[in-house]
Design a protein around this motif. Structure first.
Motif, mmCIF file in Angstrom:
data_model
loop_
_atom_site.group_PDB
_atom_site.id
_atom_site.type_symbol
_atom_site.label_atom_id
_atom_site.label_comp_id
_atom_site.label_asym_id
_atom_site.label_seq_id
_atom_site.Cartn_x
_atom_site.Cartn_y
_atom_site.Cartn_z
ATOM 1 N N ALA A 185 49.012 47.110 25.544
ATOM 2 C CA ALA A 185 48.824 47.482 26.711
ATOM 3 C C ALA A 185 50.267 47.636 27.382
ATOM 4 C CB ALA A 185 47.729 46.776 27.647
ATOM 5 N N ASN A 186 50.592 48.799 28.334
ATOM 6 C CA ASN A 186 52.044 48.633 28.986
ATOM 7 C C ASN A 186 51.470 49.508 30.262
ATOM 8 O OD1 ASN A 186 54.283 48.752 29.850
ATOM 9 N ND2 ASN A 186 55.318 49.692 28.216
ATOM 10 N N ASP A 187 51.040 48.793 31.335
ATOM 11 C CA ASP A 187 50.495 49.333 32.459
ATOM 12 C C ASP A 187 51.282 48.903 33.681
ATOM 13 O OD1 ASP A 187 48.429 50.760 30.972
ATOM 14 O OD2 ASP A 187 47.284 48.991 31.080
ATOM 15 N N THR A 188 51.261 49.974 34.803
ATOM 16 C CA THR A 188 51.548 49.379 36.032
ATOM 17 C C THR A 188 50.553 49.726 37.135
ATOM 18 O OG1 THR A 188 53.912 50.072 35.353
ATOM 19 C CG2 THR A 188 53.448 49.891 37.772
ATOM 20 N N PHE A 189 50.441 48.572 37.998
ATOM 21 C CA PHE A 189 49.278 48.745 38.893
ATOM 22 C C PHE A 189 49.897 48.598 40.305
ATOM 23 C CE2 PHE A 189 47.490 46.263 35.337
ATOM 24 C CZ PHE A 189 46.880 47.154 34.791
ATOM 25 N N ALA A 190 49.347 49.114 41.542
ATOM 26 C CA ALA A 190 49.802 48.808 42.754
ATOM 27 C C ALA A 190 49.246 47.562 43.454
ATOM 28 C CB ALA A 190 49.344 50.143 43.636
ATOM 29 N N CYS A 191 49.894 46.777 44.049
ATOM 30 C CA CYS A 191 49.682 45.740 44.774
ATOM 31 C C CYS A 191 48.947 46.170 46.191
ATOM 32 C CB CYS A 191 50.652 44.509 44.627
ATOM 33 S SG CYS A 191 51.245 44.287 42.982
ATOM 34 N N ASP A 192 47.858 46.089 46.280
ATOM 35 C CA ASP A 192 47.420 46.466 47.517
ATOM 36 C C ASP A 192 47.100 45.058 48.565
ATOM 37 O OD1 ASP A 192 45.296 45.782 46.371
ATOM 38 O OD2 ASP A 192 44.253 47.586 46.506
ATOM 39 N N GLY A 193 47.322 43.849 48.027
ATOM 40 C CA GLY A 193 46.951 42.838 48.802
ATOM 41 C C GLY A 193 47.508 41.489 48.086
ATOM 42 N N ASP A 194 47.230 40.455 48.231
ATOM 43 C CA ASP A 194 47.426 39.162 47.640
ATOM 44 C C ASP A 194 46.732 39.121 46.310
ATOM 45 O OD1 ASP A 194 49.495 38.716 49.814
ATOM 46 O OD2 ASP A 194 48.197 37.650 50.985
ATOM 47 N N GLU A 195 45.998 39.720 46.323
ATOM 48 C CA GLU A 195 44.811 39.495 45.032
ATOM 49 C C GLU A 195 44.746 40.735 44.383
ATOM 50 O OE1 GLU A 195 41.272 37.554 45.696
ATOM 51 O OE2 GLU A 195 41.954 35.765 47.180
ATOM 52 N N ILE A 196 44.977 40.879 43.065
ATOM 53 C CA ILE A 196 44.832 42.050 42.096
ATOM 54 C C ILE A 196 43.936 41.902 41.155
ATOM 55 C CG2 ILE A 196 46.100 43.710 40.838
ATOM 56 C CD1 ILE A 196 48.643 42.127 42.367
ATOM 57 N N SER A 197 42.915 42.811 41.087
ATOM 58 C CA SER A 197 41.991 42.519 39.943
ATOM 59 C C SER A 197 41.939 43.922 39.125
ATOM 60 C CB SER A 197 40.632 42.115 40.704
ATOM 61 O OG SER A 197 39.729 42.081 39.524
ATOM 62 N N ARG A 198 42.087 43.785 37.935
ATOM 63 C CA ARG A 198 41.861 44.865 37.091
ATOM 64 C C ARG A 198 41.414 44.751 35.832
ATOM 65 N NH1 ARG A 198 43.360 46.542 41.218
ATOM 66 N NH2 ARG A 198 45.103 48.106 41.825
ATOM 67 N N LEU A 199 41.081 45.768 35.058
ATOM 68 C CA LEU A 199 40.353 45.874 33.682
ATOM 69 C C LEU A 199 41.076 46.826 32.836
ATOM 70 C CD1 LEU A 199 36.537 46.321 34.068
ATOM 71 C CD2 LEU A 199 37.615 44.455 33.272
ATOM 72 N N ILE A 200 41.695 45.962 31.783
ATOM 73 C CA ILE A 200 42.854 46.471 30.753
ATOM 74 C C ILE A 200 41.902 46.759 29.604
ATOM 75 C CG2 ILE A 200 45.129 46.073 29.423
ATOM 76 C CD1 ILE A 200 44.322 43.866 32.169
ATOM 77 N N ALA A 201 42.010 48.059 29.281
ATOM 78 C CA ALA A 201 41.275 48.594 27.931
ATOM 79 C C ALA A 201 42.089 48.525 26.773
ATOM 80 C CB ALA A 201 40.461 49.895 28.386
ATOM 81 N N VAL A 202 41.746 48.060 25.679
ATOM 82 C CA VAL A 202 42.346 47.822 24.644
ATOM 83 C C VAL A 202 41.550 48.698 23.481
ATOM 84 C CG1 VAL A 202 43.291 46.326 22.813
ATOM 85 C CG2 VAL A 202 43.249 45.346 25.072
ATOM 86 N N PRO A 203 42.241 49.421 22.590
ATOM 87 C CA PRO A 203 41.711 50.332 21.564
ATOM 88 C C PRO A 203 40.663 49.512 20.621
ATOM 89 C CG PRO A 203 43.999 50.868 21.811
ATOM 90 C CD PRO A 203 43.889 49.641 22.671
ATOM 91 N N ASP A 204 39.612 49.835 20.505
ATOM 92 C CA ASP A 204 38.606 49.533 19.885
ATOM 93 C C ASP A 204 39.220 49.420 18.267
ATOM 94 O OD1 ASP A 204 36.706 48.556 17.941
ATOM 95 O OD2 ASP A 204 35.068 49.279 19.289
ATOM 96 N N PRO A 205 39.391 48.262 17.426
ATOM 97 C CA PRO A 205 39.867 48.148 16.179
ATOM 98 C C PRO A 205 39.080 48.959 15.111
ATOM 99 C CG PRO A 205 40.255 46.315 17.369
ATOM 100 C CD PRO A 205 39.202 47.115 18.082
ATOM 101 N N GLY A 206 37.593 49.178 15.708
ATOM 102 C CA GLY A 206 36.678 49.756 14.492
ATOM 103 C C GLY A 206 35.930 48.929 13.566
ATOM 104 N N ILE A 207 36.163 48.777 12.449
ATOM 105 C CA ILE A 207 35.560 47.940 11.470
ATOM 106 C C ILE A 207 35.772 46.497 11.598
ATOM 107 C CG2 ILE A 207 35.644 49.857 9.648
ATOM 108 C CD1 ILE A 207 37.609 48.642 8.316
ATOM 109 N N ASP A 208 34.994 45.586 11.147
ATOM 110 C CA ASP A 208 35.032 44.143 11.256
ATOM 111 C C ASP A 208 36.373 43.475 10.875
ATOM 112 O OD1 ASP A 208 32.681 44.036 12.367
ATOM 113 O OD2 ASP A 208 31.506 43.312 10.871
ATOM 114 N N ASP A 209 36.760 44.038 9.720
ATOM 115 C CA ASP A 209 38.017 43.334 9.143
ATOM 116 C C ASP A 209 39.145 43.742 9.868
ATOM 117 O OD1 ASP A 209 36.722 42.698 6.645
ATOM 118 O OD2 ASP A 209 37.522 44.251 5.677
ATOM 119 N N ALA A 210 39.316 44.984 10.820
ATOM 120 C CA ALA A 210 40.329 45.297 11.755
ATOM 121 C C ALA A 210 40.125 44.194 13.054
ATOM 122 C CB ALA A 210 40.500 46.509 11.904
ATOM 123 N N ARG A 211 38.828 44.284 13.404
ATOM 124 C CA ARG A 211 38.617 43.355 14.502
ATOM 125 C C ARG A 211 38.950 41.837 14.300
ATOM 126 N NH1 ARG A 211 32.880 45.509 17.040
ATOM 127 N NH2 ARG A 211 33.465 47.635 17.437
#
Length: 344
Positions: A193-219
């Motif tokens: 991930a390489n993301d930028t978020f706005a800080c609209d206060g003293d607390e920041i809460s975000r969800l970062i999505a990571v590409p699903d590796p797919g098959i079990d071996d990759a996971r």
């Protein structure tokens, strides 16, 4: 030692101690196992040349049990809890010239059986399953220079089903709403991930999505496991409107899930057999405090070499560096709060 002194001007400062070792231990240089109701510490340091807007924080890893901290004769903070960290912004308490003086009073009545005490004995000498007490400062004390607005704390929450990582950030210092938070997550050479978020206060809460590796071996190449402790490196930057970096921290997280299925322990969606060593976290010469960082790492290496995949930290909240090495080397940790006891 009897608890009569209440102000920094009262102690006579006739003795020396090596912090962060408790006075009951050999490495402290004191090695006296009496019954202390309170102990006092004094330390001076040279004035720091802070840049405009910078702040100076004073951190304590742990002080058993109630701590009062004065800086240059003025009360900076009071804290209750012998196993939890605390800190204070002491910038406004500094003097412009000469040495800065820190005084700490630690109150820890050994006869009080209601406060959390772990395996510390209330009698003069250890009996049965109990050990000598740990009085006063027993984890690291340090100073930190931070900018006017800074990254104060992080919390990571991975979701292995959705392949998301929750991030909670808290800012400290002057409140601002014109900053941005840049986040970069990597595993080896791979950028997750390489993301930028706005800080609209003293607390920041975000969800970062990571590409699903797919098959079990990759996971399995991404999931954290005692046999394969895969960690995700994180870099966070707090930037002003001009793009200048106001603060930067590095951290880490991991994809790992722990649940229960009936009476089974489930790690990353699969039943996993726990083999835990009972670890009380005491050292012969330093009590609850590890003699050094290598000792913390060596404890984990020995546990793994003996075939254990985890440690039950018995009646102790361990130093954060222990958890750091457990994450890095691959050891599950089950910590117990040092609960209060009542005995007749």
């Amino acid at each position: 030692a009897d608890g009569r002194w209440t102000h920094p001007e009262q102690p006579n400062w006739a003795r020396r101690i090596k912090v962060p070792f408790a006075p009951e231990t050999r490495l402290s240089g004191v090695e006296e196992t009496g019954l202390y109701k309170s102990v006092w510490y004094r330390r001076t340091f040279d004035a720091m040349a802070l840049q405009p807007g910078q702040r100076l924080l004073l951190h304590f890893g742990a002080v058993d049990y109630e701590a009062s901290v004065w800086v240059n004769g003025k009360l900076a903070i009071r804290h209750e809890g012998g196993y939890s960290p605390f800190s204070a912004d002491i910038t406004n308490l500094l003097v412009s010239e000469g040495p800065q003086t820190i005084v700490v009073r630690a109150e820890d009545d050994p006869a009080d059986l209601e406060k959390p005490r772990g395996k510390q004995d209330w009698k003069l000498h250890p009996h049965s399953i109990w050990y000598y007490r740990t009085t006063g400062i027993w984890q690291t004390v340090w100073l930190e220079v931070v900018p006017e607005t800074y990254l104060r704390s992080l919390r990571w929450t991975p979701d292995c089903h959705k392949w998301e990582i929750g991030l909670e950030v808290r800012l400290g210092g002057r409140s601002r709403r014109d900053l941005q938070l840049r986040l970069r997550l990597t595993m080896g050479q791979r950028v997750l991930a390489n993301d930028t978020f706005a800080c609209d206060g003293d607390e920041i809460s975000r969800l970062i999505a990571v590409p699903d590796p797919g098959i079990d071996d990759a996971r399995n190449e991404i999931l954290w496991h005692p046999d394969s402790p895969k960690l995700i490196d994180a870099e966070l930057e707090l930037r002003d409107p001009a793009g200048n970096v106001a603060d930067r921290v590095t951290s880490y997280t991991a994809f790992r899930s722990i649940t229960l299925l009936g009476n089974r322990f489930v790690l990353n969606g699969k039943p996993y057999r726990l083999q835990l060593v009972l670890d009380q976290g005491y050292w012969p010469d330093s009590g609850l405090t590890a003699p050094d960082d290598d000792a913390l790492r060596r404890d984990i290496e020995l546990a793994k070499a003996m075939g254990f995949n985890g440690a039950r930290k018995h009646q102790k909240i361990e130093a954060p560096r222990y958890l750091y090495w457990a994450d890095r080397l691959g050891l599950l940790i089950w910590e117990e709060m040092p609960s209060p006891y009542r005995f007749s």
